[in-house]
Design a protein around this motif. Sequence first.
Motif, PDB file in Angstrom:
ATOM      1  N   ASP A 120      37.665   3.297   0.199  1.00 28.73           N
ATOM      2  CA  ASP A 120      36.541   2.549   0.756  1.00 28.73           C
ATOM      3  C   ASP A 120      35.419   3.262   0.100  1.00 28.73           C
ATOM      4  OD1 ASP A 120      37.692   1.004   3.186  1.00 28.73           O
ATOM      5  OD2 ASP A 120      38.344   2.959   3.742  1.00 28.73           O
ATOM      6  N   PRO A 121      34.007   2.284   0.337  1.00 29.30           N
ATOM      7  CA  PRO A 121      32.994   2.775  -0.368  1.00 29.30           C
ATOM      8  C   PRO A 121      31.918   3.710   0.424  1.00 29.30           C
ATOM      9  CG  PRO A 121      32.745   0.523   0.505  1.00 29.30           C
ATOM     10  CD  PRO A 121      34.060   1.094   0.802  1.00 29.30           C
ATOM     11  N   ASP A 122      32.359   4.230   1.358  1.00 26.37           N
ATOM     12  CA  ASP A 122      31.635   5.039   2.330  1.00 26.37           C
ATOM     13  C   ASP A 122      30.611   5.984   1.673  1.00 26.37           C
ATOM     14  OD1 ASP A 122      33.257   3.788   4.355  1.00 26.37           O
ATOM     15  OD2 ASP A 122      34.682   5.230   4.515  1.00 26.37           O
ATOM     16  N   ASP A 123      31.004   6.590   0.532  1.00 28.64           N
ATOM     17  CA  ASP A 123      30.128   7.604  -0.029  1.00 28.64           C
ATOM     18  C   ASP A 123      29.634   7.411  -1.189  1.00 28.64           C
ATOM     19  OD1 ASP A 123      32.597   7.351  -1.525  1.00 28.64           O
ATOM     20  OD2 ASP A 123      32.863   9.398  -1.900  1.00 28.64           O
ATOM     21  N   LEU A 124      29.491   5.896  -1.334  1.00 24.04           N
ATOM     22  CA  LEU A 124      28.524   5.388  -2.495  1.00 24.04           C
ATOM     23  C   LEU A 124      27.198   5.325  -2.056  1.00 24.04           C
ATOM     24  CD1 LEU A 124      31.102   2.512  -3.728  1.00 24.04           C
ATOM     25  CD2 LEU A 124      30.756   4.982  -4.582  1.00 24.04           C
ATOM     26  N   VAL A 201      33.930 -11.222   8.417  1.00 27.39           N
ATOM     27  CA  VAL A 201      34.883 -10.500   8.034  1.00 27.39           C
ATOM     28  C   VAL A 201      35.033  -9.383   8.919  1.00 27.39           C
ATOM     29  CG1 VAL A 201      35.496  -8.716   6.077  1.00 27.39           C
ATOM     30  CG2 VAL A 201      34.270 -10.734   5.517  1.00 27.39           C
ATOM     31  N   PRO A 202      36.084  -9.052   9.388  1.00 24.82           N
ATOM     32  CA  PRO A 202      36.362  -7.973  10.345  1.00 24.82           C
ATOM     33  C   PRO A 202      35.802  -6.765  10.202  1.00 24.82           C
ATOM     34  CG  PRO A 202      38.482  -9.194  10.123  1.00 24.82           C
ATOM     35  CD  PRO A 202      37.515  -9.706   9.059  1.00 24.82           C
ATOM     36  N   VAL A 203      35.370  -5.959  10.965  1.00 25.01           N
ATOM     37  CA  VAL A 203      34.869  -4.568  10.745  1.00 25.01           C
ATOM     38  C   VAL A 203      36.063  -3.824  10.069  1.00 25.01           C
ATOM     39  CG1 VAL A 203      33.961  -2.512  11.674  1.00 25.01           C
ATOM     40  CG2 VAL A 203      33.373  -4.629  12.543  1.00 25.01           C
ATOM     41  N   PRO A 204      35.729  -3.061   8.782  1.00 25.26           N
ATOM     42  CA  PRO A 204      36.838  -2.409   8.333  1.00 25.26           C
ATOM     43  C   PRO A 204      37.551  -1.466   9.104  1.00 25.26           C
ATOM     44  CG  PRO A 204      34.845  -2.509   6.892  1.00 25.26           C
ATOM     45  CD  PRO A 204      34.496  -3.103   8.165  1.00 25.26           C
ATOM     46  N   ALA A 272      41.656  -0.734  -0.430  1.00 23.53           N
ATOM     47  CA  ALA A 272      41.201  -1.107  -1.748  1.00 23.53           C
ATOM     48  C   ALA A 272      40.036  -1.844  -1.508  1.00 23.53           C
ATOM     49  CB  ALA A 272      42.456  -1.688  -2.654  1.00 23.53           C
ATOM     50  N   ASN A 273      39.105  -1.579  -2.518  1.00 22.07           N
ATOM     51  CA  ASN A 273      37.620  -2.120  -2.601  1.00 22.07           C
ATOM     52  C   ASN A 273      36.983  -2.505  -1.189  1.00 22.07           C
ATOM     53  OD1 ASN A 273      39.486  -3.295  -4.912  1.00 22.07           O
ATOM     54  ND2 ASN A 273      37.407  -3.672  -5.496  1.00 22.07           N
ATOM     55  N   GLY A 274      37.327  -1.452  -0.237  1.00 19.40           N
ATOM     56  CA  GLY A 274      36.988  -1.432   1.151  1.00 19.40           C
ATOM     57  C   GLY A 274      37.517  -2.413   1.877  1.00 19.40           C
ATOM     58  N   GLN A 275      38.844  -2.896   1.314  1.00 16.76           N
ATOM     59  CA  GLN A 275      39.664  -4.090   2.160  1.00 16.76           C
ATOM     60  C   GLN A 275      40.917  -3.550   2.617  1.00 16.76           C
ATOM     61  OE1 GLN A 275      37.755  -6.814  -1.233  1.00 16.76           O
ATOM     62  NE2 GLN A 275      39.445  -7.657  -0.133  1.00 16.76           N
TER      63      GLN A 275
END
Length: 331
Positions: A120-124, A201-204, A272-275
């Motif tokens: 996931d991209p949480d730390d970007l 898009v559903p919440v991750p 993958a890719n936040g998905q």
Amino acid sequence: MPMTEATLALAQAGDGEAFRELIDPHRRELQAHCYRILGSMHDAEDVLQEALLAAWRSIGRFDGRSLRAWLYRIATNRCLNYLRGQARRPQPAGLPDHGAGRSVQGGPAEPWWLEPYPGDPDDLSLGPEARYDARESIALSFVAGLQHLPPQQRAVLVLRDVLGFPAAETADILGTTQTAVNSALVRARAGLPPDPHPQDVPVPRSPAEAAVVDRFVSAFQRFDLEELVVLLTDDSRLTMPPQPTEYRGPESIAQFLLAHQRQEMKFVPVRANGQPALVLYLPDPSAPIWRANGVTVLTLRGDQIHTITRFGDPSLITRFGCPRTLPKPGR
């Protein structure tokens, strides 16, 4: 941790540990930056290593003003140099020459070099001027769309709209003028395919997202054609980089999936890719084990699946923290 004058002085004096202390807080976002521009984790990791080596060799000339922008300047220009040397990215043998990617049906498809981004991209880190949030900025469809832009436009759009660098700083990073940056940004925005349903898009990691994935796995394992058709949107598509083949529509996709996977299977959920994504394991006919068979990334729209992107390269599996094989209990 923030850069200190003492740490910088040590790094500029040749202290490798001090240099790593400066660089490590930026490594993950620089990797994502290279990935967005290049579309391949393998290429991104190689280019990032080149960029960090260049940074180490030139740290003595760094003026101390903005380490992050300085690192982005080095990484971005290394990416652009890589893209200029197309011979460094030879197309795999056996693939037809479709450039950035064309489907057998004639429509646009993912570039053959596209690879998934683990996690996931949480730390970007994204700046206040960014037009995309962290999830959108690393989504597989967004990264694939970037690959169809000319390299300079691609870099400008990522620096301005993804990372939020001001025009003046972007121009400095690219060694050009603000006028050139603004012109390239206009062209890049016009050339990037829009997401037709960016909000649906559903919440991750939410129960809603998990429910769609669970239904897909269950239907696939039960070879339930009707359930798979219901789960797929009317404009759904399936692609399999590096192959140029593309399938469109629920019936076509469901029939392809079931026709090519009529055997016992095991899925391990990953990100993958936040998905949501799935590592597929198939039974080894000669040993009591499961063998990894690839990674499938799911792009959801509401309570359905809009895109299935299948990556069959087993070497990708370890990037997701999964083993190549799993033990299969005896019956």
